[in-house]
Scaffold this motif. Structure first.
Motif, PDB file in Angstrom:
ATOM      1  N   THR A   5       0.794  -1.074  -0.010  1.00 43.09           N
ATOM      2  CA  THR A   5      -0.131  -0.027   0.021  1.00 43.09           C
ATOM      3  C   THR A   5       0.814   1.133   0.018  1.00 43.09           C
ATOM      4  O   THR A   5       0.447   2.055  -0.868  1.00 43.09           O
ATOM      5  N   ILE A   8       2.464   1.784  -3.429  1.00 48.61           N
ATOM      6  CA  ILE A   8       1.130   1.989  -4.406  1.00 48.61           C
ATOM      7  C   ILE A   8       0.779   3.454  -4.209  1.00 48.61           C
ATOM      8  O   ILE A   8       0.777   4.195  -5.292  1.00 48.61           O
ATOM      9  N   LEU A   9       0.518   4.079  -2.986  1.00 47.91           N
ATOM     10  CA  LEU A   9       0.458   5.349  -2.728  1.00 47.91           C
ATOM     11  C   LEU A   9       1.450   6.179  -3.389  1.00 47.91           C
ATOM     12  O   LEU A   9       1.253   7.338  -3.875  1.00 47.91           O
ATOM     13  N   HIS A  74      -3.501   8.593   1.960  1.00 46.34           N
ATOM     14  CA  HIS A  74      -2.346   8.155   2.639  1.00 46.34           C
ATOM     15  C   HIS A  74      -2.417   8.459   4.260  1.00 46.34           C
ATOM     16  O   HIS A  74      -2.013   7.808   5.116  1.00 46.34           O
ATOM     17  N   ALA A  77      -3.716   5.096   5.306  1.00 45.56           N
ATOM     18  CA  ALA A  77      -2.971   3.952   5.395  1.00 45.56           C
ATOM     19  C   ALA A  77      -1.750   4.272   6.545  1.00 45.56           C
ATOM     20  O   ALA A  77      -1.492   3.099   6.835  1.00 45.56           O
ATOM     21  N   THR A 136      -4.565   4.816  -7.362  1.00 49.84           N
ATOM     22  CA  THR A 136      -5.393   5.327  -6.419  1.00 49.84           C
ATOM     23  C   THR A 136      -6.562   4.308  -5.908  1.00 49.84           C
ATOM     24  O   THR A 136      -6.699   4.265  -5.128  1.00 49.84           O
ATOM     25  N   ALA A 139      -4.997   1.367  -4.270  1.00 52.10           N
ATOM     26  CA  ALA A 139      -4.765   1.756  -2.749  1.00 52.10           C
ATOM     27  C   ALA A 139      -6.070   1.754  -1.950  1.00 52.10           C
ATOM     28  O   ALA A 139      -5.943   1.280  -0.934  1.00 52.10           O
TER      29      ALA A 139
END
Length: 155
Positions: A5, A8-9, A74, A77, A136, A139
Protein backbone atom coordinates in the motif's frame (compact mmCIF):
# COMPACT_ATOMS: atom_id res chain seq x y z
CA UNK A 1 -0.50 -7.20 0.34
CA UNK A 2 -0.84 -4.46 2.96
CA UNK A 3 2.91 -3.81 2.72
CA UNK A 4 2.43 -2.78 -0.92
CA UNK A 5 0.00 0.00 0.00
CA UNK A 6 2.67 2.64 0.82
CA UNK A 7 4.51 1.87 -2.43
CA UNK A 8 1.28 2.07 -4.46
CA UNK A 9 0.33 5.36 -2.76
CA UNK A 10 3.77 6.82 -3.46
CA UNK A 11 3.53 5.77 -7.12
CA UNK A 12 -0.01 7.19 -7.37
CA UNK A 13 1.12 10.51 -5.89
CA UNK A 14 4.14 10.74 -8.20
CA UNK A 15 2.03 9.84 -11.25
CA UNK A 16 -0.60 12.40 -10.25
CA UNK A 17 1.99 15.16 -9.92
CA UNK A 18 3.51 14.28 -13.30
CA UNK A 19 0.06 13.87 -14.86
CA UNK A 20 -1.04 17.40 -14.06
CA UNK A 21 2.17 19.19 -15.14
CA UNK A 22 3.30 17.19 -18.19
CA UNK A 23 1.60 17.71 -21.58
CA UNK A 24 -1.55 15.62 -22.02
CA UNK A 25 -1.89 15.88 -25.79
CA UNK A 26 -0.07 17.23 -28.81
CA UNK A 27 -2.35 19.01 -31.27
CA UNK A 28 -1.27 20.14 -34.75
CA UNK A 29 -3.62 22.54 -36.53
CA UNK A 30 -3.26 23.43 -40.20
CA UNK A 31 0.38 22.19 -40.24
CA UNK A 32 1.63 25.50 -38.79
CA UNK A 33 0.26 25.64 -35.27
CA UNK A 34 0.84 23.13 -32.54
CA UNK A 35 0.15 22.97 -28.83
CA UNK A 36 1.01 20.61 -25.98
CA UNK A 37 -1.14 21.66 -23.01
CA UNK A 38 -0.83 20.19 -19.55
CA UNK A 39 -3.81 19.88 -17.25
CA UNK A 40 -2.65 22.86 -15.21
CA UNK A 41 -2.04 24.76 -18.47
CA UNK A 42 -5.56 23.97 -19.67
CA UNK A 43 -7.10 25.22 -16.44
CA UNK A 44 -4.99 28.40 -16.59
CA UNK A 45 -5.92 28.98 -20.25
CA UNK A 46 -9.63 28.50 -19.51
CA UNK A 47 -9.40 30.90 -16.56
CA UNK A 48 -7.50 33.59 -18.46
CA UNK A 49 -9.89 33.17 -21.41
CA UNK A 50 -12.84 34.08 -19.22
CA UNK A 51 -14.27 30.56 -18.82
CA UNK A 52 -14.10 30.71 -15.03
CA UNK A 53 -16.88 28.22 -14.37
CA UNK A 54 -15.43 25.59 -16.70
CA UNK A 55 -11.92 26.22 -15.35
CA UNK A 56 -13.23 25.82 -11.80
CA UNK A 57 -15.06 22.57 -12.59
CA UNK A 58 -12.05 21.07 -14.38
CA UNK A 59 -9.70 22.17 -11.58
CA UNK A 60 -12.04 20.82 -8.91
CA UNK A 61 -12.55 17.38 -10.47
CA UNK A 62 -9.09 17.02 -12.02
CA UNK A 63 -6.78 18.51 -9.43
CA UNK A 64 -8.44 19.29 -6.10
CA UNK A 65 -10.57 16.16 -5.55
CA UNK A 66 -7.87 13.69 -6.67
CA UNK A 67 -5.29 15.47 -4.48
CA UNK A 68 -7.69 15.38 -1.52
CA UNK A 69 -8.41 11.71 -2.12
CA UNK A 70 -4.69 10.92 -2.20
CA UNK A 71 -4.23 12.86 1.03
CA UNK A 72 -7.08 10.98 2.71
CA UNK A 73 -5.69 7.65 1.49
CA UNK A 74 -2.24 8.51 2.87
CA UNK A 75 -3.88 9.44 6.18
CA UNK A 76 -5.90 6.22 6.27
CA UNK A 77 -2.91 4.07 5.28
CA UNK A 78 -0.53 5.50 7.85
CA UNK A 79 -2.97 5.93 10.75
CA UNK A 80 -2.27 3.84 13.82
CA UNK A 81 -4.14 0.53 13.93
CA UNK A 82 -6.51 1.62 16.69
CA UNK A 83 -6.91 5.07 15.18
CA UNK A 84 -7.61 4.15 11.57
CA UNK A 85 -8.91 7.14 9.66
CA UNK A 86 -11.92 6.46 7.49
CA UNK A 87 -12.51 7.92 4.07
CA UNK A 88 -15.84 9.76 4.11
CA UNK A 89 -18.56 8.06 2.06
CA UNK A 90 -19.41 11.31 0.23
CA UNK A 91 -15.82 11.53 -0.93
CA UNK A 92 -15.79 7.92 -2.16
CA UNK A 93 -18.68 8.81 -4.46
CA UNK A 94 -16.52 11.47 -6.11
CA UNK A 95 -13.92 8.88 -7.10
CA UNK A 96 -16.35 7.68 -9.77
CA UNK A 97 -15.45 10.85 -11.68
CA UNK A 98 -11.70 10.21 -11.58
CA UNK A 99 -11.46 8.95 -15.15
CA UNK A 100 -13.57 11.82 -16.50
CA UNK A 101 -10.50 13.78 -17.59
CA UNK A 102 -8.98 10.85 -19.41
CA UNK A 103 -12.24 10.23 -21.25
CA UNK A 104 -12.59 13.91 -22.16
CA UNK A 105 -9.06 14.06 -23.57
CA UNK A 106 -9.76 10.89 -25.56
CA UNK A 107 -12.89 12.53 -26.98
CA UNK A 108 -10.94 15.67 -27.92
CA UNK A 109 -8.32 13.56 -29.70
CA UNK A 110 -11.04 11.62 -31.52
CA UNK A 111 -12.82 14.84 -32.56
CA UNK A 112 -9.58 16.42 -33.76
CA UNK A 113 -8.64 13.38 -35.82
CA UNK A 114 -12.06 13.00 -37.42
CA UNK A 115 -12.52 16.70 -38.23
CA UNK A 116 -9.58 16.74 -40.64
CA UNK A 117 -8.53 20.20 -39.41
CA UNK A 118 -6.19 18.97 -36.71
CA UNK A 119 -4.24 15.94 -35.61
CA UNK A 120 -3.83 15.01 -31.98
CA UNK A 121 -1.65 12.51 -30.16
CA UNK A 122 -1.46 11.48 -26.53
CA UNK A 123 1.50 12.65 -24.49
CA UNK A 124 3.02 11.27 -21.25
CA UNK A 125 0.89 13.46 -18.97
CA UNK A 126 -2.26 11.59 -19.99
CA UNK A 127 -0.67 8.23 -19.27
CA UNK A 128 0.68 9.38 -15.89
CA UNK A 129 -2.74 10.79 -14.99
CA UNK A 130 -4.46 7.53 -15.99
CA UNK A 131 -1.87 5.52 -14.01
CA UNK A 132 -2.54 7.72 -11.00
CA UNK A 133 -6.27 7.01 -11.23
CA UNK A 134 -5.69 3.24 -11.43
CA UNK A 135 -3.10 3.23 -8.62
CA UNK A 136 -5.30 5.40 -6.39
CA UNK A 137 -8.24 3.03 -6.93
CA UNK A 138 -5.98 0.07 -6.11
CA UNK A 139 -4.71 1.71 -2.92
CA UNK A 140 -8.26 2.62 -1.93
CA UNK A 141 -9.39 -0.98 -2.38
CA UNK A 142 -6.46 -2.26 -0.31
CA UNK A 143 -7.13 0.21 2.48
CA UNK A 144 -10.88 -0.57 2.53
CA UNK A 145 -10.13 -4.28 2.66
CA UNK A 146 -7.53 -4.02 5.44
CA UNK A 147 -9.95 -3.39 8.37
CA UNK A 148 -12.09 -6.34 7.31
CA UNK A 149 -9.00 -8.57 7.21
CA UNK A 150 -7.97 -7.41 10.72
CA UNK A 151 -11.48 -8.06 12.09
CA UNK A 152 -11.51 -11.57 10.59
CA UNK A 153 -8.12 -12.31 12.16
CA UNK A 154 -9.40 -11.26 15.61
CA UNK A 155 -12.50 -13.51 15.46
Amino acid sequence: MRSLTPLILFAASACFALGIVLPLIHVDRLYFFSDEPSLIGMVAALWSGGDWLLASVVALFSVVFPAMKLGLLHNAAYAHAGNAAAIPSWFRALSNWSMLDVVLVALVIFAAKTSGLATAFTKPGLWFFAASVVLTATASALIKRAPQTRQQAVH
